[in-house]
Design a protein around this motif. Structure first.
Motif, PDB file in Angstrom:
ATOM      1  N   MET A   1      55.939 -14.027 -30.208  1.00 57.28           N
ATOM      2  CA  MET A   1      56.374 -13.296 -29.013  1.00 57.28           C
ATOM      3  C   MET A   1      56.721 -11.855 -29.374  1.00 57.28           C
ATOM      4  SD  MET A   1      58.683 -16.375 -27.407  1.00 57.28           S
ATOM      5  CE  MET A   1      59.020 -15.723 -25.780  1.00 57.28           C
TER       6      MET A   1
ATOM      7  N   ASP B   1      53.532  -9.982 -29.876  1.00 49.06           N
ATOM      8  CA  ASP B   1      52.920  -9.672 -28.577  1.00 49.06           C
ATOM      9  C   ASP B   1      53.631  -8.514 -27.882  1.00 49.06           C
ATOM     10  OD1 ASP B   1      51.231 -11.764 -29.046  1.00 49.06           O
ATOM     11  OD2 ASP B   1      52.304 -13.188 -27.767  1.00 49.06           O
ATOM     12  N   CYS B   2      54.955  -8.503 -27.965  1.00 50.23           N
ATOM     13  CA  CYS B   2      55.730  -7.516 -27.199  1.00 50.23           C
ATOM     14  C   CYS B   2      55.940  -6.212 -27.960  1.00 50.23           C
ATOM     15  CB  CYS B   2      57.112  -8.085 -26.831  1.00 50.23           C
ATOM     16  SG  CYS B   2      57.052  -9.481 -25.711  1.00 50.23           S
TER      17      CYS B   2
ATOM     18  N   LEU C   1      61.579  -6.294 -23.138  1.00 51.19           N
ATOM     19  CA  LEU C   1      60.618  -7.263 -22.598  1.00 51.19           C
ATOM     20  C   LEU C   1      60.674  -8.549 -23.412  1.00 51.19           C
ATOM     21  CD1 LEU C   1      58.208  -8.107 -20.836  1.00 51.19           C
ATOM     22  CD2 LEU C   1      56.715  -6.939 -22.506  1.00 51.19           C
ATOM     23  N   LEU C   2      60.731  -8.387 -24.729  1.00 49.63           N
ATOM     24  CA  LEU C   2      60.849  -9.548 -25.621  1.00 49.63           C
ATOM     25  C   LEU C   2      62.110 -10.343 -25.304  1.00 49.63           C
ATOM     26  CD1 LEU C   2      60.152 -11.194 -28.200  1.00 49.63           C
ATOM     27  CD2 LEU C   2      61.442  -9.466 -29.488  1.00 49.63           C
TER      28      LEU C   2
ATOM     29  N   ARG D   1      63.765 -10.558 -22.555  1.00 56.24           N
ATOM     30  CA  ARG D   1      63.613 -11.292 -21.283  1.00 56.24           C
ATOM     31  C   ARG D   1      62.772 -12.553 -21.493  1.00 56.24           C
ATOM     32  NH1 ARG D   1      62.414  -6.087 -19.424  1.00 56.24           N
ATOM     33  NH2 ARG D   1      64.172  -5.090 -18.389  1.00 56.24           N
ATOM     34  N   ARG D   2      61.715 -12.425 -22.247  1.00 55.30           N
ATOM     35  CA  ARG D   2      60.811 -13.578 -22.442  1.00 55.30           C
ATOM     36  C   ARG D   2      61.500 -14.692 -23.232  1.00 55.30           C
ATOM     37  NH1 ARG D   2      54.741 -11.158 -23.652  1.00 55.30           N
ATOM     38  NH2 ARG D   2      54.486 -10.147 -21.629  1.00 55.30           N
TER      39      ARG D   2
ATOM     40  N   ALA E   1      62.587 -18.437 -21.909  1.00 57.90           N
ATOM     41  CA  ALA E   1      61.919 -19.590 -22.519  1.00 57.90           C
ATOM     42  C   ALA E   1      62.896 -20.669 -22.980  1.00 57.90           C
ATOM     43  CB  ALA E   1      61.076 -19.124 -23.707  1.00 57.90           C
TER      44      ALA E   1
END
Ligand code: SF4
Ligand code: SF4
Length: 307
Positions: A134, A137-138, A188-189, A191-192, A196
């Motif tokens: 993650m 990705d972020c 953003l990370l 939040r993800r 999750a």
């Protein structure tokens, strides 16, 4: 309200982070401490280092409480253990599972949930998430785990709202000179990761000592300062567990020049019947060999066990 009542019953929540130099474990503990403070808790955070070296084991602690926190030092009896790198579980010197019996949960950043509980005899419930992927990705760097680990701790502990986490992460990263663009990626990370996971039920413990300062530190310092027991012990420490990237020799390209054997700073390459052979138990993945190989015969791969 329910969470607050659980927390009051707990009196103090102790979170212990384990990672490696470069993961941002200290920053993670600091973000959680700052977020807890803004959520109305009293908070304390601190790291402990051993080898000041990228890849070496690092431990950090966050305490949060509705009462004044009089404990100091390492957390022997964590409520929550946050593991930034699953390979630390295989290193007894890292002390990841010290005091696990009373913990409410163990969080492991891993791409392979597998059978971690059975493999490492983990007593509390194990929660896993591929935070590294993650983060890749972020943020674009799989090792920049601070915000992801902080988000996991904040969410699992159940005492910190998402907005408090985001504000603390933003403030901490800004204080470290991180650019606005990278901060946004980290938020953003956060939040993800927060979305999750779900809060775990924290078990009630004995109340913390409240009438005097209590210095905790009777146990072997976990992780951050592994003991050097005797001369020649390095062979017994699997420093290859630090590796984030794995060099793989392409023997079709290798000309047996021996440069990698000579230049590996850790003596992790031997010449076996004239061909180089890598000792993966002790190769730390610096990739100097790959950079120096004149025929580009050493390939670079992500270390899937670690990440
Ligand atoms: S430096 Fe490259 S070519 Fe030389 S021995 Fe090592 S792998 Fe082979
Ligand atoms: S990456 Fe190459 S140079 Fe670095 S420790 Fe491993 S074998 Fe040695």
């Amino acid at each position: 309200l329910k969470l607050l009542l659980i927390s009051r019953e707990l009196n103090v929540i102790r979170v212990r982070f384990h990672g490696r130099g470069g993961h941002g474990v200290k920053t993670a503990s600091r973000i959680v401490g700052a977020a807890a403070f803004s959520a109305g808790w009293q908070a304390q955070d601190s790291p402990i280092y051993g080898a000041e070296r990228r890849g070496a084991a690092v431990t950090a602690f966050t305490r949060m409480s509705q009462e004044p926190i009089r404990e100091r030092g390492v957390i022997e009896q964590p409520d929550l253990i946050i593991v930034g790198d699953e390979t630390l579980l295989a290193d007894p010197g890292a002390g990841v599972l010290v005091g696990q019996e009373g913990a409410s949960g163990v969080f492991v950043n891993t791409s392979s949930a597998g059978q971690l509980a059975e493999e490492f005899s983990i007593v509390p419930p194990v929660v896993t998430l591929d935070v590294a992927q993650m983060t890749l990705d972020c943020v674009g760097r799989a090792s920049a785990l601070s915000v992801g680990l902080a988000a996991a701790a904040a969410r699992l502990g159940g005492a910190i709202e998402e907005e408090q986490l985001l504000a603390a992460a933003e403030e901490e990263l800004a204080s470290l000179g991180v650019t606005v663009d990278v901060i946004e990626k980290n938020l953003l990370l956060a939040r993800r990761v927060y979305a999750a996971l779900a809060p775990i039920v924290l078990r009630s413990r004995e109340p913390a000592v409240t009438d005097e300062i209590w210095i905790v530190g009777e146990i072997e310092p976990p992780g951050g300062a592994p003991s050097v027991l005797a001369a020649g012990n390095a062979v017994h420490r699997r420093t290859g567990l630090w590796r984030l990237q794995r060099p793989d020799i392409d023997y079709d390209l290798c000309t047996r020049c021996g440069l990698c054997f000579v230049l590996c700073p850790d003596g992790a390459i031997a010449m076996d019947e004239e061909y180089p052979v890598i000792d993966y138990d002790h190769c730390k993945g610096c990739m100097i060999c790959a950079h120096q190989c004149p025929v580009r015969g050493i390939l670079r791969h992500r270390e899937v066990r670690s990440w």
